[in-house]
Motif scaffolding. Structure first.
Motif, PDB file in Angstrom:
ATOM      1  N   LEU A  25       0.835  -1.210   0.000  1.00 52.41           N
ATOM      2  CA  LEU A  25       0.000   0.000   0.000  1.00 52.41           C
ATOM      3  C   LEU A  25       0.864   1.251   0.000  1.00 52.41           C
ATOM      4  O   LEU A  25       0.622   2.189  -0.768  1.00 52.41           O
ATOM      5  CB  LEU A  25      -0.943   0.001   1.200  1.00 52.41           C
ATOM      6  N   LEU A  26       1.881   1.277   0.857  1.00 50.38           N
ATOM      7  CA  LEU A  26       2.775   2.429   0.899  1.00 50.38           C
ATOM      8  C   LEU A  26       3.550   2.589  -0.402  1.00 50.38           C
ATOM      9  O   LEU A  26       3.727   3.705  -0.892  1.00 50.38           O
ATOM     10  CB  LEU A  26       3.742   2.312   2.079  1.00 50.38           C
ATOM     11  N   THR A  27       3.997   1.478  -0.965  1.00 50.08           N
ATOM     12  CA  THR A  27       4.727   1.530  -2.230  1.00 50.08           C
ATOM     13  C   THR A  27       3.835   2.097  -3.337  1.00 50.08           C
ATOM     14  O   THR A  27       4.279   2.930  -4.133  1.00 50.08           O
ATOM     15  CB  THR A  27       5.242   0.127  -2.619  1.00 50.08           C
ATOM     16  N   GLY A  28       2.583   1.660  -3.383  1.00 44.92           N
ATOM     17  CA  GLY A  28       1.645   2.189  -4.376  1.00 44.92           C
ATOM     18  C   GLY A  28       1.407   3.678  -4.195  1.00 44.92           C
ATOM     19  O   GLY A  28       1.393   4.445  -5.166  1.00 44.92           O
ATOM     20  N   ASP A  29       1.231   4.099  -2.949  1.00 45.48           N
ATOM     21  CA  ASP A  29       1.046   5.527  -2.659  1.00 45.48           C
ATOM     22  C   ASP A  29       2.262   6.325  -3.105  1.00 45.48           C
ATOM     23  O   ASP A  29       2.134   7.398  -3.705  1.00 45.48           O
ATOM     24  CB  ASP A  29       0.832   5.751  -1.159  1.00 45.48           C
ATOM     25  N   MET A  30       3.446   5.799  -2.806  1.00 41.02           N
ATOM     26  CA  MET A  30       4.687   6.493  -3.174  1.00 41.02           C
ATOM     27  C   MET A  30       4.851   6.552  -4.685  1.00 41.02           C
ATOM     28  O   MET A  30       5.267   7.573  -5.239  1.00 41.02           O
ATOM     29  CB  MET A  30       5.910   5.811  -2.548  1.00 41.02           C
ATOM     30  N   HIS A  31       4.505   5.469  -5.364  1.00 37.12           N
ATOM     31  CA  HIS A  31       4.614   5.431  -6.821  1.00 37.12           C
ATOM     32  C   HIS A  31       3.788   6.556  -7.447  1.00 37.12           C
ATOM     33  O   HIS A  31       4.265   7.278  -8.327  1.00 37.12           O
ATOM     34  CB  HIS A  31       4.173   4.067  -7.343  1.00 37.12           C
ATOM     35  N   VAL A  32       2.570   6.708  -6.985  1.00 38.51           N
ATOM     36  CA  VAL A  32       1.695   7.762  -7.509  1.00 38.51           C
ATOM     37  C   VAL A  32       2.279   9.142  -7.184  1.00 38.51           C
ATOM     38  O   VAL A  32       2.339  10.016  -8.044  1.00 38.51           O
ATOM     39  CB  VAL A  32       0.265   7.617  -6.931  1.00 38.51           C
ATOM     40  N   GLY A  38      10.934  10.845 -11.985  1.00 39.14           N
ATOM     41  CA  GLY A  38      11.868   9.959 -12.672  1.00 39.14           C
ATOM     42  C   GLY A  38      12.400   8.834 -11.809  1.00 39.14           C
ATOM     43  O   GLY A  38      13.240   8.061 -12.254  1.00 39.14           O
ATOM     44  N   VAL A  39      11.962   8.760 -10.564  1.00 40.25           N
ATOM     45  CA  VAL A  39      12.401   7.690  -9.679  1.00 40.25           C
ATOM     46  C   VAL A  39      11.191   6.934  -9.146  1.00 40.25           C
ATOM     47  O   VAL A  39      10.068   7.409  -9.215  1.00 40.25           O
ATOM     48  CB  VAL A  39      13.253   8.218  -8.492  1.00 40.25           C
ATOM     49  N   SER A  40      11.473   5.753  -8.617  1.00 40.95           N
ATOM     50  CA  SER A  40      10.396   4.938  -8.060  1.00 40.95           C
ATOM     51  C   SER A  40      10.561   4.843  -6.549  1.00 40.95           C
ATOM     52  O   SER A  40      11.567   5.276  -5.993  1.00 40.95           O
ATOM     53  CB  SER A  40      10.428   3.535  -8.670  1.00 40.95           C
ATOM     54  N   GLY A  41       9.597   4.235  -5.916  1.00 43.24           N
ATOM     55  CA  GLY A  41       9.653   4.045  -4.481  1.00 43.24           C
ATOM     56  C   GLY A  41      10.875   3.270  -4.034  1.00 43.24           C
ATOM     57  O   GLY A  41      11.376   3.462  -2.930  1.00 43.24           O
ATOM     58  N   ALA A  42      11.373   2.394  -4.896  1.00 44.42           N
ATOM     59  CA  ALA A  42      12.559   1.601  -4.569  1.00 44.42           C
ATOM     60  C   ALA A  42      13.808   2.469  -4.426  1.00 44.42           C
ATOM     61  O   ALA A  42      14.781   2.061  -3.792  1.00 44.42           O
ATOM     62  CB  ALA A  42      12.794   0.535  -5.638  1.00 44.42           C
ATOM     63  N   HIS A  43      13.783   3.658  -4.993  1.00 47.04           N
ATOM     64  CA  HIS A  43      14.952   4.539  -4.958  1.00 47.04           C
ATOM     65  C   HIS A  43      14.951   5.492  -3.766  1.00 47.04           C
ATOM     66  O   HIS A  43      15.975   6.112  -3.480  1.00 47.04           O
ATOM     67  CB  HIS A  43      15.021   5.376  -6.233  1.00 47.04           C
ATOM     68  N   VAL A 119       2.729  11.717   1.984  1.00 44.61           N
ATOM     69  CA  VAL A 119       2.192  10.376   1.750  1.00 44.61           C
ATOM     70  C   VAL A 119       2.047   9.624   3.064  1.00 44.61           C
ATOM     71  O   VAL A 119       1.006   9.018   3.338  1.00 44.61           O
ATOM     72  CB  VAL A 119       3.083   9.590   0.763  1.00 44.61           C
ATOM     73  N   LEU A 120       3.077   9.661   3.884  1.00 52.09           N
ATOM     74  CA  LEU A 120       3.033   8.960   5.163  1.00 52.09           C
ATOM     75  C   LEU A 120       1.962   9.541   6.085  1.00 52.09           C
ATOM     76  O   LEU A 120       1.228   8.803   6.745  1.00 52.09           O
ATOM     77  CB  LEU A 120       4.397   8.998   5.849  1.00 52.09           C
ATOM     78  N   ASN A 121       1.873  10.865   6.140  1.00 51.97           N
ATOM     79  CA  ASN A 121       0.859  11.489   6.994  1.00 51.97           C
ATOM     80  C   ASN A 121      -0.552  11.100   6.566  1.00 51.97           C
ATOM     81  O   ASN A 121      -1.425  10.871   7.402  1.00 51.97           O
ATOM     82  CB  ASN A 121       1.011  13.009   6.995  1.00 51.97           C
ATOM     83  N   ARG A 122      -0.767  11.008   5.266  1.00 53.79           N
ATOM     84  CA  ARG A 122      -2.094  10.599   4.764  1.00 53.79           C
ATOM     85  C   ARG A 122      -2.388   9.150   5.164  1.00 53.79           C
ATOM     86  O   ARG A 122      -3.466   8.834   5.652  1.00 53.79           O
ATOM     87  CB  ARG A 122      -2.150  10.779   3.245  1.00 53.79           C
ATOM     88  N   ARG A 123      -1.420   8.257   4.998  1.00 58.60           N
ATOM     89  CA  ARG A 123      -1.621   6.841   5.313  1.00 58.60           C
ATOM     90  C   ARG A 123      -1.762   6.624   6.825  1.00 58.60           C
ATOM     91  O   ARG A 123      -2.490   5.754   7.265  1.00 58.60           O
ATOM     92  CB  ARG A 123      -0.446   6.025   4.754  1.00 58.60           C
ATOM     93  N   LEU A 124      -1.093   7.447   7.622  1.00 50.57           N
ATOM     94  CA  LEU A 124      -1.086   7.274   9.075  1.00 50.57           C
ATOM     95  C   LEU A 124      -2.075   8.196   9.802  1.00 50.57           C
ATOM     96  O   LEU A 124      -2.073   8.260  11.035  1.00 50.57           O
ATOM     97  CB  LEU A 124       0.327   7.510   9.621  1.00 50.57           C
TER      98      LEU A 124
END
Length: 145
Positions: A25-32, A38-43, A119-124
């Motif tokens: 879920l966090l990875t998907g949020d970060m991706h968006v 130009g970078v992904s959540g993995a970076h 992103v984190l504040n929204r999820r948490l």
């Protein structure tokens, strides 16, 4: 603690499933949220660790991120191709490859540092401060080696 037994293990009710789903879920949020950078959540971790000076080699990144050296090598290859990371062999030991961010890499790291908290504040947002502190404490305990 021996809470898990082969005969009673139900993946959808257990910690591994919950942690994997939370990560996804966090990875998907970060991706968006990172679209256009130009970078992904993995970076994220690598760029932030390099920008803060916490890590400066692939070995350090591998240990801190908890991923294998091959993954870090591929990630650094990609970030170097994008002009975000530079490899230098300035150490007396030529086997050591120091990593640093380029100006473009520092700019992306700054953008990430602005994006991730949102992103984190929204999820948490459903957590109380006490629940959040407990979650952080429990995750830190889980990560102890």
């Amino acid at each position: 603690m021996n809470d898990y037994q082969e005969d009673s293990f139900l993946p959808v009710q257990r910690i591994l499933f919950a942690l994997s789903k939370a990560r996804n879920l966090l990875t998907g949020d970060m991706h968006v949220a990172l679209a256009g950078t130009g970078v992904s959540g993995a970076h994220i971790g690598a760029l932030l660790l390099l920008s803060l000076g916490i890590a400066c080699t692939s070995v350090a990144l591998s240990k801190l991120l908890g991923v294998d050296a091959g993954f870090v090598t591929r990630m650094i290859d990609r970030l170097e191709t994008q002009g975000l990371v530079r490899r230098d062999r300035t150490n007396p030991d030529r086997r050591v490859v120091n990593l640093s961010l380029t100006d473009a890499g520092r700019n992306v790291a700054e953008r990430i540092a602005e994006i991730v908290p949102t992103v984190l504040n929204r999820r948490l947002s459903g957590f109380t401060p006490l629940e959040f502190a407990a979650l952080c404490s429990l995750l830190a305990k889980l990560l102890e080696e």
